[in-house]
Design a protein around this motif. Sequence first.
Motif, short mmCIF file in Angstrom:
data_model
loop_
_atom_site.label_atom_id
_atom_site.label_comp_id
_atom_site.label_asym_id
_atom_site.label_seq_id
_atom_site.Cartn_x
_atom_site.Cartn_y
_atom_site.Cartn_z
N TYR A 84 36.46 -23.85 3.15
CA TYR A 84 35.08 -23.38 3.16
C TYR A 84 35.03 -21.92 2.71
O TYR A 84 36.03 -21.21 2.74
N ASN A 93 24.35 -22.53 8.24
CA ASN A 93 24.82 -23.44 7.19
C ASN A 93 24.47 -22.93 5.80
O ASN A 93 25.13 -23.27 4.81
N LYS A 140 30.63 -25.21 0.45
CA LYS A 140 31.42 -26.42 0.68
C LYS A 140 32.86 -26.32 0.19
O LYS A 140 33.66 -27.22 0.42
N SER A 141 33.19 -25.25 -0.52
CA SER A 141 34.56 -25.09 -1.01
C SER A 141 34.95 -23.63 -0.89
O SER A 141 34.09 -22.75 -0.73
N GLU A 175 26.30 -24.39 -4.02
CA GLU A 175 25.64 -25.22 -3.00
C GLU A 175 26.19 -24.89 -1.61
O GLU A 175 27.39 -24.77 -1.41
N THR A 176 25.27 -24.74 -0.67
CA THR A 176 25.67 -24.42 0.70
C THR A 176 25.82 -25.70 1.52
O THR A 176 25.42 -26.79 1.08
N LEU A 177 26.33 -25.54 2.72
CA LEU A 177 26.50 -26.67 3.63
C LEU A 177 25.15 -27.25 4.03
O LEU A 177 25.05 -28.42 4.38
#
Length: 197
Positions: A67, A100, A105-106, A120-122
């Motif tokens: 993350y 979030n 995500k990475s 892009e977020t969680l």
Amino acid sequence: IVTVNCARLLKADHHATNGVVHVIDKVIATTTNSIQQIIETEDSLETLRAAVAASDLNSLLESEGQYTLLAPTNEAFEKIPRETLNRILGDPEALRDLLNHHILKSAMCAEAIIAGLTMETLEGTTLDVGCSGEELTLNGKPIIANKDVLATNGVVHFVNELLIPDSAKTLFELAQESEVSKSMDFFRQAGLSSHLT
């Protein structure tokens, strides 16, 4: 752009008789703490630590995976009105959406975060990356204060401003930032603003 533990790969594939050499731009340090452990030990993340505990995100941030945490510092939380902060901290759903919105995500080192990128977020929302002179910007603001703090399950960038998603805002706060801000003045004058907060 290729990175190794956030060190940039400068030259690849130098073949030797007994292997291959890749040249990087910094020394790779040993990484032993998870993202959660970094939050727990860093003084400047005290407010974030309390917010993560209240939203029950501890287990995610110490779990295996990769993350990126855009970690708001105490200073970032202090910049927003106390009333707004207390409202979000007192609303578990809004608080979770807020946090979030700061998790990708990475794992993304600063070298790989380039202008024009959409991340892009969680939470499922996106952050737009740009630049202002030499500084990276997120949603138009140069906010990254300290970058590339490595964790066993990703990377942490300290940010000095809170990124509040729409889902954590009241109708009144959303409207004030939009094309209907003048209409909000009429609601306020009519004594109806409480319905939108």
